[in-house]
Design an enzyme around this catalytic site. Structure first.
Site, PDB file in Angstrom:
ATOM      1  N   ASP A  63      -7.403  15.029 -26.786  1.00 23.75           N
ATOM      2  CA  ASP A  63      -6.442  15.142 -27.883  1.00 23.75           C
ATOM      3  C   ASP A  63      -7.241  15.259 -29.179  1.00 23.75           C
ATOM      4  OD1 ASP A  63      -3.987  14.852 -29.379  1.00 23.75           O
ATOM      5  OD2 ASP A  63      -4.644  12.807 -29.796  1.00 23.75           O
TER       6      ASP A  63
ATOM      7  N   CYS B 137       3.417   1.689   2.792  1.00 21.26           N
ATOM      8  CA  CYS B 137       4.703   0.989   2.636  1.00 21.26           C
ATOM      9  C   CYS B 137       5.691   1.870   1.879  1.00 21.26           C
ATOM     10  CB  CYS B 137       4.502  -0.328   1.883  1.00 21.26           C
ATOM     11  SG  CYS B 137       3.440  -1.523   2.723  1.00 21.26           S
TER      12      CYS B 137
ATOM     13  N   CYS C 176       0.841  -1.197   0.000  1.00 13.59           N
ATOM     14  CA  CYS C 176       0.000   0.000   0.000  1.00 13.59           C
ATOM     15  C   CYS C 176       0.877   1.247   0.000  1.00 13.59           C
ATOM     16  CB  CYS C 176      -0.935   0.011   1.214  1.00 13.59           C
ATOM     17  SG  CYS C 176      -0.046   0.048   2.784  1.00 13.59           S
TER      18      CYS C 176
END
Length: 749
Positions: A444, A32, A29
């Site tokens: 775009d 960490c 996660c």
């Protein structure tokens, strides 16, 4: 806080910084990643450390001589994780091994849990007609099946819970370890009772509760590992675009060398059909270069002496001699790769609502269970240890995070599955969650709003000329050209079934047009400059030519025997569904912006045709990412929609990146969502499904918590036997799953 470099500079020394890229193993996660990052940044000698959770890598800058590679790796391992020097091939293999390992764990866990689930079915009176093997009901048999699931396959949750608690926090690993241990531990206690007294009554086992929960969570972990692998694949796909070798001129001779051996100032030869190996400046030659991987524009760009060219672009039809000005990590492609890596690393994964709740929920539940145990042992039923233990375990079982743990992933799986049926692929649950927050959509142009290929749009024949004859002459003259505009004209005329004749002669004039002789007629097709230098009077055509160019089209003049005869125009046309899709986005209150590397005049013409009011034109890839950041700085939640490699930095920078499925693989890998149909209506569909899924998750969390709020006090007062608590817990999980499955019938709004 001063950095190591500041400290060394203040002492009068010049700090020589080195960088180290590491593969990190064991992160589950964002906490960490933050823990490793903080630990490394606190090391003496480390200037800066950044950890990328999506790619499972770390980059550490450190002062040469002040710290070693071994010291850095040892620090990561000291924090409880694995670290090794990053090697691209080994990283890819490690990811594949990780996915295979998680798949094997899930398969074994599911196989061991199935008989336990079957045995549980036999306890329900309304399912009493289902045959259950007598062996499955034996406590020792269930113990043998559940124990490896709990302590071998499920050991990772104990490790994760230990790390979280050691750092003063509580996450889903803590909830899983607590809940499954409570169910498993109580079942072991009951199994011992059954072994000690074969005639004992009230033996209730909950081995299936712990095993099935672990199995379902492993399935979620498997999906997560697969999503991470796809994220890193985007970087590898970009790297594959680079040319492998280069033809350089040294000591008057041409030599083929690995692209890594090209040095600044080298003279590089690029033949037709080859990729440019480095960034540079054209010294000699003329050609059309396909820069779509960089700018996203379908029309090649004419290059002549003095023009800049970029590595990994494609030389179409001429021989170029270029002088290398940027190599290695300084090239435009390398900068795109760097921007994608940084943008992916800067995205903090969404903190699950259940994780937030668990930080408060877990300590409270443990405290209540302990309090209940003491109150029963000392006051309610003094000295009766087993009664106090049963009451405490009832609290833990009723508070087991089955429903809370299933609330989010089941909805995510059902929602993403329904989205896939509608041609919308979410890379992970966090992207499905975050899409609902979007209030601005950046599109775009080429390949996203438009079809992405030049097509013939106009053939305007001057008065006095026969259209069929002129069209046949143009087709004959242009079919000998390799230029992409010529190819579009030829394809368009062939679709009109124009009569076909062969030219007697043909000559391409790079940068100007073509000259041909057809049926005894002399044809010129090309630019204004070509016509004026050949003395062709084009005065009457200029007004309509400027009008066509104002509409974003590329117009070419046609002269026959020195007399103006026609205008032919080519353009990239918008998709049939684009305008309706843009209107739908506006109706939903979304801000729509078009962002393109094309020129402003063409961009505004296309935007007007698609119903888009805001246009930002002539923007290169790194500039596109900057434009996204500007919108985010205004507090906007931005979705970027694109289809090309040039869009990758912006797709990674946006809150949500959406790739058109008909575009490049790199765009799809860099994005969070892929719209497989290539239809802009998929944007509104994705946002709608995200909102429905999040509403479903909130419903699940409410009922899961309400069940705990009601059930815990009942269990604490001794009014809920552990077996009934287990049944209620199973029922709450079933209700959550059934509610989530409603999303399979969801419709895009």
């Amino acid at each position: 806080m001063s950095t190591t470099k500041d400290t060394l500079d203040a002492a009068g020394a010049t700090a020589t910084l080195e960088s180290l890229d590491l593969d990190i193993g064991g992160m589950t996660c964002a906490a960490c990643a933050n823990r490793i990052e903080k630990g490394l940044n606190r090391m003496p000698g480390v200037n800066k450390a950044t950890v990328n959770l999506a790619l499972e890598t770390a980059r550490v800058e450190y002062a040469s001589g002040a710290v070693s590679e071994g010291d850095v790796i040892h620090k990561v391992e000291q924090l409880g994780y694995k670290a090794s020097r990053k090697i691209e091939r080994e990283q890819a293999e490690r990811r594949r091994n990780e996915v295979r390992g998680k798949l094997a764990k899930f398969a074994v866990s599911a196989l061991l849990s199935l008989p336990l689930l079957w045995a549980m079915v036999g306890h329900f009176s309304f399912l009493s007609g289902i045959w259950v093997p007598e062996l499955f009901m034996k406590p020792w048999f269930q113990f043998v099946l559940a124990t490896p699931v709990q302590f071998v396959i499920g050991w990772q949750f104990y490790v994760g819970a230990y790390k979280a608690l050691r750092n003063g926090s509580a996450n889903m690993d803590v909830l899983v370890a607590l809940g499954t241990s409570a169910a498993y531990g109580y079942s072991v206690y009951q199994s011992i009772r059954a072994w000690a007294d074969p005639h004992a009554h009230g033996i209730e086992l909950y081995y299936e509760t712990s095993s099935v929960l672990i199995t379902l969570i492993l399935l979620g972990k498997l999906f997560e590992a697969m999503a991470k692998g796809r994220s890193s694949e985007a970087i590898r796909s970009l790297m594959k675009l680079q040319a492998k070798t280069a033809l350089v001129v040294r000591d008057g001779a041409e030599h083929t060398v690995p692209v890594e051996e090209v040095v600044l100032g080298d003279l590089v030869i690029v033949k037709p059909g080859e990729k440019l190996p480095v960034d540079g400046v054209v010294e000699e030659g003329f050609s059309s270069v396909d820069e779509s991987m960089l700018t996203g524009e379908s029309l090649p760009v004419e290059k002549k002496a003095g023009d800049a060219v970029f590595g990994a672009t494609l030389n179409k039809n001429g021989r170029l001699r270029i002088r290398a000005t940027r190599i290695g990590k300084e090239t435009a492609l390398a900068q795109i790769i760097r921007i994608v890596e940084e943008a992916q690393g800067s995205k903090a994964p969404i903190q699950r609502v259940a994780d937030v709740i668990s930080g408060i929920f877990v300590p409270i539940v443990v405290g209540i269970a302990l309090l209940v145990f003491l109150v029963w042992l000392l006051a309610v039923d003094p000295g009766h240890f087993s009664g106090a233990l049963e009451a405490a375990i009832a609290v833990l079982v009723i508070a087991c995070p089955c429903a809370l743990g299933l609330a989010t992933p089941t909805s995510i799986m059902a929602g993403s599955g329904r989205a896939a049926e509608l041609g919308i692929l979410f890379k992970g649950g966090e992207h499905l969650e975050r899409t609902q927050t979007i209030d601005s959509v950046v599109l775009d142009k080429t390949g996203t709003v438009t079809n992405g290929q030049p097509t013939l749009t106009d053939l305007l024949v001057a008065e006095g000329w026969e259209r069929e004859a002129v069209a046949g002459w143009i087709l004959a003259a242009e079919k000998g050209s390799e230029h992409p505009l010529a190819e579009a004209i030829v394809e368009g005329l062939r679709q009109e079934d124009v009569r076909r004749v062969e030219p007697e002669s043909f000559a391409a004039m790079p940068g100007y047009g073509v000259e041909a002789s057809v049926e005894g007629r002399g044809l010129l097709i090309g630019t204004r400059l070509l016509m004026t230098t050949r003395g062709v009077d084009i005065t009457g055509a200029l007004a309509i030519m400027e009008q066509l160019e104002g509409d974003g089209k590329t117009a070419m003049l046609v002269a026959v025997d020195g007399v103006y005869a026609a205008l032919v125009a080519v353009a990239d046309t918008i998709k049939p569904t684009s305008r309706a899709a843009v209107e739908r986005l506006k109706e939903n209150g979304l801000r729509v912006v078009m962002l393109t590397g094309d020129n402003a005049r063409t961009a505004k013409a296309i935007a007007s045709a698609a119903g888009i009011d805001e246009v930002v034109a002539e923007v290169l890839p790194d500039g596109k990412a900057d434009e996204i950041r500007k919108l985010q700085a205004q507090g906007r939640k931005v979705a970027m929609v694109g289809d090309g490699i040039n869009d990758a930095p912006a797709l990674a920078t946006a809150d949500i990146g959406m790739a058109i499925g008909t575009g490049t693989d790199v765009a799809m890998e860099a994005a969070d969502v892929t719209l497989m149909r290539g239809d802009l209506n998929g944007i509104a569909d994705a946002i709608s499904l995200s909102r429905q899924t999040m509403r479903n998750i909130r419903q699940n969390l409410f009922w899961a918590l309400a069940y705990n709020v009601i059930g815990i006090p009942i269990a604490a007062f001794g009014l809920l036997a552990p077996w009934l608590a287990g049944a209620a817990m199973a029922l709450s999980s079933v209700s959550v799953v059934l509610n989530a499955l409603r999303l399979q019938r969801a419709k895009a709004q």
